[in-house]
Scaffold this motif. Structure first.
Motif: not given
Length: 164
Positions: A37, A41, A74, A78, A81, A130-131, A150, A154
């Motif tokens: 993930h 990004g 969204t 999601d 994603n 979204w983020d 991002h 994470h």
């Protein structure tokens, strides 16, 4: 981007198979899935750059409407994603993920180095749902900065011994 690239390589090379399969902290992904993930990004920025170029040349109301449409979608975003990051490591694996990160960051550097100051100031409205790092209006410079924000966020959720 270079710091994130080096960290990504260190995290992947230093993690055992068991650590990669361990659940991350605060997500529904394993460490390996979360690492994918984080890579994703950077991958998505290549497409975002194109969107900023197109929408940045149009009246602001056009990108505002597009952002509203994306915000309305969204839930499907999601799901894509989440499942994309679940499946990504099955397609790539740790060694391929490291190589992909190198290719993506090298490409982003080439693009960024070719951007003019005027290009970097061009922007568009973005889907804020979204983020957490997407804000209402983002310049091209903001979009290039997004994946590292991002990544850093994470990285703190990884439960690898060297996740720092």
């Amino acid at each position: 981007m270079e710091r994130a690239r080096a960290s990504f390589h260190e995290l992947l090379s230093g993690a055992s198979g068991a650590e990669l399969l361990r659940m991350s902290n605060g997500t529904r992904w394993t460490n390996e899935q979360l690492l994918f993930h984080m890579l994703f990004g950077y991958m998505i920025v290549r497409r975002l750059v194109v969107l900023v170029r197109v929408f940045g040349a149009l009246p602001a109301r056009v990108s505002r409407g597009f952002a509203a449409l994306l915000n309305a979608s969204t839930k499907p975003f999601d799901a894509i994603n989440y499942w994309g990051s679940r499946g990504g490591p099955k397609v790539f694996g740790p060694r391929s993920m490291a190589a992909k990160m190198d290719r993506v960051i090298d490409g982003l550097h080439r693009r960024l180095d070719a951007e003019s100051e005027a290009d970097l100031r061009r922007g568009m409205h973005c889907p804020t749902r979204w983020d957490p790092f997407f804000v209402d209006f983002m310049t091209l410079a903001d979009v290039y900065h997004f994946p590292t924000q991002h990544f850093d966020f994470h990285q703190r959720q990884l439960t690898l011994d060297k996740a720092g």
